[in-house]
Design an enzyme around this catalytic site. Structure first.
Site, PDB file in Angstrom:
ATOM      1  N   GLU A  72       0.885  -1.178   0.000  1.00 34.98           N
ATOM      2  CA  GLU A  72       0.000   0.000   0.000  1.00 34.98           C
ATOM      3  C   GLU A  72       0.917   1.221   0.000  1.00 34.98           C
ATOM      4  OE1 GLU A  72      -2.599   0.221   3.457  1.00 34.98           O
ATOM      5  OE2 GLU A  72      -2.603   2.400   3.289  1.00 34.98           O
TER       6      GLU A  72
ATOM      7  N   ARG B 177       1.335  10.222   1.113  1.00 35.31           N
ATOM      8  CA  ARG B 177       1.908  11.092   2.144  1.00 35.31           C
ATOM      9  C   ARG B 177       3.195  11.714   1.631  1.00 35.31           C
ATOM     10  NH1 ARG B 177       0.938   7.699   7.773  1.00 35.31           N
ATOM     11  NH2 ARG B 177      -1.022   6.838   7.040  1.00 35.31           N
TER      12      ARG B 177
ATOM     13  N   THR C 161      -3.801   6.230   2.290  1.00 37.06           N
ATOM     14  CA  THR C 161      -3.973   7.641   2.668  1.00 37.06           C
ATOM     15  C   THR C 161      -4.675   8.401   1.535  1.00 37.06           C
ATOM     16  OG1 THR C 161      -1.837   7.373   3.816  1.00 37.06           O
ATOM     17  CG2 THR C 161      -2.833   9.549   3.904  1.00 37.06           C
TER      18      THR C 161
ATOM     19  N   LYS D 112     -11.108  -0.690   7.121  1.00 30.39           N
ATOM     20  CA  LYS D 112      -9.902  -0.424   7.892  1.00 30.39           C
ATOM     21  C   LYS D 112     -10.362   0.041   9.278  1.00 30.39           C
ATOM     22  CE  LYS D 112      -6.296   3.118   7.758  1.00 30.39           C
ATOM     23  NZ  LYS D 112      -5.001   3.399   7.133  1.00 30.39           N
TER      24      LYS D 112
HETATM   25  C1  3PG Z   1      -2.231   4.140   8.616  1.00 29.19           C
HETATM   26  O1  3PG Z   1      -2.466   5.118   7.938  1.00 29.19           O
HETATM   27  O2  3PG Z   1      -2.745   3.043   8.386  1.00 29.19           O
HETATM   28  C2  3PG Z   1      -1.359   4.273   9.818  1.00 29.19           C
HETATM   29  O3  3PG Z   1      -0.720   5.491   9.854  1.00 29.19           O
HETATM   30  C3  3PG Z   1      -0.414   3.151   9.978  1.00 29.19           C
HETATM   31  O4  3PG Z   1       0.098   3.261  11.229  1.00 29.19           O
HETATM   32  P1  3PG Z   1       1.541   2.777  11.611  1.00 29.19           P
HETATM   33  O5  3PG Z   1       2.479   3.513  10.717  1.00 29.19           O
HETATM   34  O6  3PG Z   1       1.662   3.115  13.059  1.00 29.19           O
HETATM   35  O7  3PG Z   1       1.616   1.332  11.348  1.00 29.19           O
END
Ligand code: 3PG
Length: 213
Positions: A46, A50, A73, A133
């Protein structure tokens, strides 16, 4: 209406149990990323919106064809369109974004909207979505919350992300309501950068071995 569990990708994610979340700030690491994931038989990635390289990274990985590439995201329709046009096969959002969900349904692309409350999950199910999710999992009650939410939402499966780590991920994936766990603990650019992926490979191998044992 999209009965989203019917899509082959869900079965594959459920089998793999891990959905690596990756933010690209340098495309030079993508070949190594791909190599490590393939070696460890985790054929999903994924790529998050960002960084400004998200679309380029999705395109490069999708063209190579070794991995099932998705976008994460995804907060706008523009990002969803750009991701899918460049080869993303699934979309993950941090929240319920109606225009993103509607576009994915139209394109027959599986979408995992981010949820944390009964209201969010209810909204997702109204679109026919059966896999959501659950984010940020650790803050919104972790496994305890997922078990409680699975009472009324007995026909929904969860993809928890946020605060999942090598110490707690097994507890999550052993839960029947959970399809897989996602997160940056699985692999990251920072860890690949450290020593050309040697540590990243070891960490991933340990995770995968735990799942198989
Ligand atoms: C996401 O967007 O799914 C989270 O920011 C993932 O969180 P993590 O980086 O703490 O695993």
């Amino acid at each position: 209406m999209l009965a989203n569990m019917e899509h082959e990708i869900y079965r594959q994610i459920e089998e793999t149990k891990l959905l690596p979340l990756y933010t690209a700030t340098d495309l030079a690491y993508l070949d190594r990323l791909e190599e490590i994931l393939v070696r460890n038989e985790v054929r999903f990635i994924e790529v998050t919106f960002r960084s400004s390289l998200a679309t380029d990274a999705i395109k490069k990985l999708a063209q190579s064809g070794e991995l099932v590439v998705g976008a994460g995201t995804v907060r706008t329709l523009k990002e969803a369109k750009s991701a899918i046009t460049n080869g993303a096969k699934f979309i993950v959002s941090p929240a319920i974004v109606p225009e993103v969900i509607e576009y994915c349904i139209e394109q027959n692309v599986p979408v995992f909207p981010g949820t944390a409350t009964p209201r969010d999950i209810q909204l997702a199910t109204e679109y026919g979505i059966k896999v959501v999710k659950f984010f940020p999992a650790d803050i919104y009650g972790g496994l305890k919350a997922i078990n409680a939410l699975s009472g009324p939402f007995y026909d929904v499966k969860f993809l928890p992300t946020g605060g999942i780590n090598p110490e707690n991920f097994m507890e999550y994936i052993q839960n029947e309501h959970i399809i897989a766990v996602g997160g940056s603990f699985i692999i990251s650019e920072a860890i690949i950068k450290k020593d050309n992926g040697n540590t990243a490979d070891k960490i991933l191998k340990t995770l995968v071995d735990k799942i198989r044992s």
